[in-house]
Design a protein around this motif. Sequence first.
Motif, short mmCIF file in Angstrom:
data_model
loop_
_atom_site.label_atom_id
_atom_site.label_comp_id
_atom_site.label_asym_id
_atom_site.label_seq_id
_atom_site.Cartn_x
_atom_site.Cartn_y
_atom_site.Cartn_z
N ALA A 1 -3.56 4.96 15.42
CA ALA A 1 -4.74 4.52 14.66
C ALA A 1 -4.49 3.15 14.03
O ALA A 1 -5.40 2.31 13.97
CB ALA A 1 -5.08 5.55 13.59
N ILE A 2 -3.28 2.90 13.57
CA ILE A 2 -2.96 1.60 12.97
C ILE A 2 -2.98 0.51 14.04
O ILE A 2 -3.49 -0.59 13.80
CB ILE A 2 -1.60 1.66 12.25
N LEU B 1 0.84 -1.19 0.00
CA LEU B 1 0.00 0.00 0.00
C LEU B 1 0.88 1.25 0.00
O LEU B 1 2.05 1.20 0.37
CB LEU B 1 -0.90 0.02 1.24
N ASP B 2 0.28 2.37 -0.40
CA ASP B 2 0.99 3.63 -0.33
C ASP B 2 1.22 4.02 1.12
O ASP B 2 0.35 3.83 1.98
CB ASP B 2 0.21 4.74 -1.04
N TRP B 3 2.40 4.58 1.38
CA TRP B 3 2.76 5.04 2.72
C TRP B 3 1.75 6.06 3.23
O TRP B 3 1.37 6.98 2.51
CB TRP B 3 4.15 5.66 2.65
N ARG B 4 1.24 5.84 4.43
CA ARG B 4 0.33 6.74 5.12
C ARG B 4 -1.06 6.81 4.50
O ARG B 4 -1.80 7.76 4.75
CB ARG B 4 0.92 8.15 5.25
N ALA C 1 -7.85 -2.85 2.96
CA ALA C 1 -7.00 -3.99 2.59
C ALA C 1 -7.02 -5.12 3.60
O ALA C 1 -6.82 -6.29 3.25
CB ALA C 1 -5.56 -3.52 2.38
N ILE C 2 -7.23 -4.80 4.87
CA ILE C 2 -7.23 -5.85 5.89
C ILE C 2 -8.48 -6.70 5.74
O ILE C 2 -9.61 -6.19 5.76
CB ILE C 2 -7.16 -5.24 7.31
N ASP D 1 -6.91 4.95 4.72
CA ASP D 1 -8.15 4.43 4.16
C ASP D 1 -7.89 3.16 3.37
O ASP D 1 -8.68 2.19 3.44
CB ASP D 1 -8.81 5.49 3.26
N ALA D 2 -6.81 3.15 2.61
CA ALA D 2 -6.46 1.94 1.85
C ALA D 2 -6.15 0.78 2.78
O ALA D 2 -6.49 -0.38 2.49
CB ALA D 2 -5.27 2.23 0.93
#
Length: 391
Positions: free
Chosen positions: A199-200, A159-162, A170-171, A165-166
């Motif tokens: 948040a992650i 995924l793109d860094w930071r 994706a999870i 939303d993606a």
Amino acid sequence: MIPSVLPTYTRAPLHFVKGEGSWLVEEDGRRFLDLGSGIAVNALGHAHPALVAALTEQAGKLWHVSNLYEIPQQQALADKLVGATFADTVFFTNSGTEACELAVKMARKYWYDKGLPEKTDIIAFSGSFHGRSSAGIAAAGSEKMVKGFGPLLPGFKHLDWRDFDALKDAIDDNTAAVLLEPIQGEGGIRPLPDDELKAIRALCDEKGCLLVLDEVQCGMGRTGRLFAHEWAGIVPDIMMVAKGIGGGFPLGAVLATEEAASGMTAGTHGSTYGGNPLGCAVGCAVMDHVAEPEFLAEVNRKAGFLRQKLEGLIAAHPDIFEEVRGSGLMLGLKVKPAPAEFVKAGYEALVITVPAADNVVRLLPALTISDDEIAEAIARLDAAASALETA
């Protein structure tokens, strides 16, 4: 005709024969101020007396026995790491690359033993660097890392860094873990803000997957905390460590909670050299310094001083520099010329820096660098910038 040393590196024409604290001595006698520390490895500088003493004392007793037997130095270092971190258990490796291999195995084995063998996917991010093993390059996924080395180890999503939303999208039910660096090193000194790391962590808990942190470059006091994730007030499930933990001696480790490590039972992993008496004796000496609150407070003070000086340097050379970014003594100068050009100009000014992606030059000095050496570093970086301006 191929040279006797496999030509996988583009090496600078420098031959260092001695190191003293923040200084490297070339065989012709020139003294270079080292702001690279062997790529964040020499946390206590070159030839630190405590590390020399620890290595010398252990070398006179016992070098290697293998992990078929108890190793007191390994137990001592594991106890220090467990006592100072979130971890309940530690496995010692020889490098960050080997730590990545185990972190991936550990995450997948955890879910297999939970009766969810389909949970094998690891989510990683653009700009990442996790070593050059099969798992490491598959995790990074960049063309530079993987071209010509296929087929790649499967089970990695990129995924793109930071892009939070993606990540949320994706999870899924096949996701074993999210793997990231709190501060990307090779990617150009790109810190993940504390609120995003929080948040992650919360998202991993909500979605039921593990959080694996790669603190190979940003750990061991480099940001002013023992490990960078501490600034965000979170804990990972698994963490990769290397570089600074050995202070220059090859050493790495995987730290984990008891729960995350529950699948790694006898026979599931091993290393002939990992955690040998020499490496762990040095690692104990490193921890005795770096884990001390007073030492970390001094890293923070010096980091503030260095950053202030760098801001002045940037203002003085707007045609060369764009910004400074990073945390603690893990800083990056975004430059307008190619990073390799600035690094080369630094060699002429007798100062060592390290190139990275995103047009960044890394500054990774020894954590023991003095205020006078910081001032001298700024003078030499200034000379390098001036030389590029007049070139």
